[in-house]
Design an enzyme around this catalytic site. Structure first.
Site, PDB file in Angstrom:
ATOM      1  N   PHE A  39      20.641 -20.000  38.824  1.00 58.27           N
ATOM      2  CA  PHE A  39      20.913 -19.209  37.618  1.00 58.27           C
ATOM      3  C   PHE A  39      20.931 -20.131  36.417  1.00 58.27           C
ATOM      4  O   PHE A  39      21.705 -21.101  36.376  1.00 58.27           O
ATOM      5  CB  PHE A  39      22.256 -18.478  37.754  1.00 58.27           C
ATOM      6  CG  PHE A  39      22.284 -17.473  38.877  1.00 58.27           C
ATOM      7  CD1 PHE A  39      22.542 -17.876  40.182  1.00 58.27           C
ATOM      8  CD2 PHE A  39      22.060 -16.121  38.626  1.00 58.27           C
ATOM      9  CE1 PHE A  39      22.559 -16.956  41.227  1.00 58.27           C
ATOM     10  CE2 PHE A  39      22.082 -15.194  39.658  1.00 58.27           C
ATOM     11  CZ  PHE A  39      22.330 -15.610  40.959  1.00 58.27           C
ATOM     12  N   LEU A  77      24.893 -21.943  39.896  1.00 53.98           N
ATOM     13  CA  LEU A  77      24.914 -21.767  38.439  1.00 53.98           C
ATOM     14  C   LEU A  77      24.710 -23.135  37.805  1.00 53.98           C
ATOM     15  O   LEU A  77      25.393 -24.097  38.173  1.00 53.98           O
ATOM     16  CB  LEU A  77      26.265 -21.206  37.979  1.00 53.98           C
ATOM     17  CG  LEU A  77      26.765 -19.928  38.653  1.00 53.98           C
ATOM     18  CD1 LEU A  77      28.169 -19.580  38.142  1.00 53.98           C
ATOM     19  CD2 LEU A  77      25.818 -18.771  38.365  1.00 53.98           C
ATOM     20  N   CYS A  78      23.790 -23.230  36.862  1.00 57.08           N
ATOM     21  CA  CYS A  78      23.554 -24.510  36.181  1.00 57.08           C
ATOM     22  C   CYS A  78      24.819 -24.927  35.420  1.00 57.08           C
ATOM     23  O   CYS A  78      25.366 -24.147  34.632  1.00 57.08           O
ATOM     24  CB  CYS A  78      22.404 -24.387  35.207  1.00 57.08           C
ATOM     25  SG  CYS A  78      22.299 -25.797  34.093  1.00 57.08           S
ATOM     26  N   ILE A  79      25.238 -26.158  35.641  1.00 58.06           N
ATOM     27  CA  ILE A  79      26.500 -26.606  35.050  1.00 58.06           C
ATOM     28  C   ILE A  79      26.439 -26.638  33.519  1.00 58.06           C
ATOM     29  O   ILE A  79      27.370 -26.176  32.852  1.00 58.06           O
ATOM     30  CB  ILE A  79      26.927 -27.974  35.639  1.00 58.06           C
ATOM     31  CG1 ILE A  79      28.332 -28.348  35.170  1.00 58.06           C
ATOM     32  CG2 ILE A  79      25.945 -29.086  35.287  1.00 58.06           C
ATOM     33  CD1 ILE A  79      28.955 -29.474  35.975  1.00 58.06           C
ATOM     34  N   ALA A  82      26.386 -23.137  32.227  1.00 60.07           N
ATOM     35  CA  ALA A  82      27.670 -22.485  32.491  1.00 60.07           C
ATOM     36  C   ALA A  82      28.745 -22.977  31.521  1.00 60.07           C
ATOM     37  O   ALA A  82      29.549 -22.185  31.024  1.00 60.07           O
ATOM     38  CB  ALA A  82      28.094 -22.739  33.938  1.00 60.07           C
TER      39      ALA A  82
END
Lengths: 130, 135, 102
Positions: A39, A77-79, A82
């Site tokens: 994501f 989820l891409c840090i 996010a």
């Protein structure tokens, strides 16, 4: 065949997450393997457990969590994306001095390298976005 | 790690109005560490991403166009820009950032990273890729 | 190599479909999904770009997205195949690379 999927839009505003869900479910039911769902951009908003859609609407977040449980999916989820958008797990919340986390079950937060790795390890990468 | 794959990053959106261009560049920079065969494609409004003279001070956003200049240092030096997309926007190569890299096999000679290609050539580049990243 | 292109924008709003067709090589496939399914309709100002490319490219359109938008199958350009999500998966598997025209 081994698939990976990238989702670039959040839930509800754009159909991308819905299409990605139906695609992924069909792929799994047809016996394919899903290496990772990544994501990115506003797509990270698919991973908040605080979403409370009305009863007569689909619950996009729960749907992903349930599919992940059933098929042991790796929902990432891409840090960086996010952090920008306020999606955090307990560690991230602590690191950034926030008093709450909001990541949904079955999701994890990690770096962009996970997307690149998905591209390397998978036979196909399919992107859903705007 | 399996064999090297041909990665193509396709950029079709203008910068600033949406975040796609900036976050695409972040993927390219991270991806450079994975030593794959990387190419970037700029077509349609994507060509606006690499135009000269961007100044974001008054919109208080990050001027990430300067980061494209660093791509050469990451061995990302195959940057394809579509002629038809430039033409449609009244742009020429002179309007674009001078993106270059230094070839260590050629006494560190400075070489242009940008190659202007036709739509037909771009189509071949796309089809010959193993993985296409779209943002 | 063979390529699958997916398009999810109405051709009357964006140039995505036109750009995808312009970059599809003979033998490629193009699947219209989400708002992209409007590109499959007959009688629009953009129908011709699909009809004209039909000899080189195989066109597909997502049935569930047509139904959601109330588009009758009778209004689809002849030669475009209507598919479901499982067919979408098969198309991705059959082609070496998938490009989403976002």
């Amino acid at each position: 065949m081994k698939f990976s999927v990238m989702i670039s839009e959040g839930p509800y505003t754009h159909q991308a997450s819905d299409t990605a869900y139906h695609f992924t479910k069909a792929a799994l039911e047809d016996g394919h393997e899903c290496f990772r769902i990544f994501f990115y951009h506003d797509g990270v908003n698919n991973g908040t457990r605080l979403a409370s859609p009305p009863q007569d609407d689909r619950n996009i977040v729960n749907r992903w969590s349930e599919l992940a449980k059933e098929y042991k999916l790796d929902l990432v989820l891409c840090i960086a994306a996010a952090q920008r958008r306020g999606i955090a797990d307990a560690d991230e919340a602590k690191r950034n001095g926030k008093n709450a986390d909001n990541i949904a079950p079955g999701f994890r937060i990690s770096g962009l390298g996970q997307l690149i790795e998905a591209g390397i390890q998978s036979d196909r990468l399919v992107t859903f976005g705007d | 790690m399996p064999e090297t794959k041909k990665f193509l990053y396709v950029n079709r959106k203008a910068p600033y109005g949406t975040i796609y261009a900036q976050e695409a560049l972040e993927v390219v920079l991270i991806g450079a560490a994975f030593e794959q065969d990387v190419s970037l494609a700029f077509l349609d409004d994507g060509v606006y991403q690499i135009t000269k003279g961007q100044n974001t001070k008054e919109v208080s956003m990050k001027n990430f166009s300067l980061t494209y200049k660093a791509l050469g240092d990451y061995d990302v030096n195959k940057i394809y820009v579509e002629q038809e997309s430039l033409d449609a926007r009244g742009l020429t190569l002179d309007d674009l950032l001078p993106l270059a890299w230094e070839d260590e096999d050629d006494d560190w000679a400075k070489k242009d990273s940008i190659k202007v290609v036709s739509a037909a050539e771009m189509a071949k580049i796309m089809e010959q890729s193993d993985i296409v990243f779209s943002f | 190599m063979s390529q699958l292109h997916t398009v999810n924008k109405s051709p009357l709003e964006r140039n995505t479909l036109e750009s995808a067709i312009a970059h599809a090589i003979k033998g490629n496939a193009l699947l219209m999904i989400e708002d992209g399914v409007y590109g499959a309709m007959q009688g629009t100002h953009k129908s011709a770009i699909v009809s004209n490319a039909m000899s080189d490219i195989s066109f597909y359109v997502m049935g569930p997205d047509l139904k959601a938008r109330g588009i009758d199958e009778k209004r689809i350009i002849d030669g475009i195949k209507i598919v479901d999500y499982s067919d979408f998966v098969a198309l991705v598997a059959e082609h070496d690379v998938t490009q989403s025209w976002l």
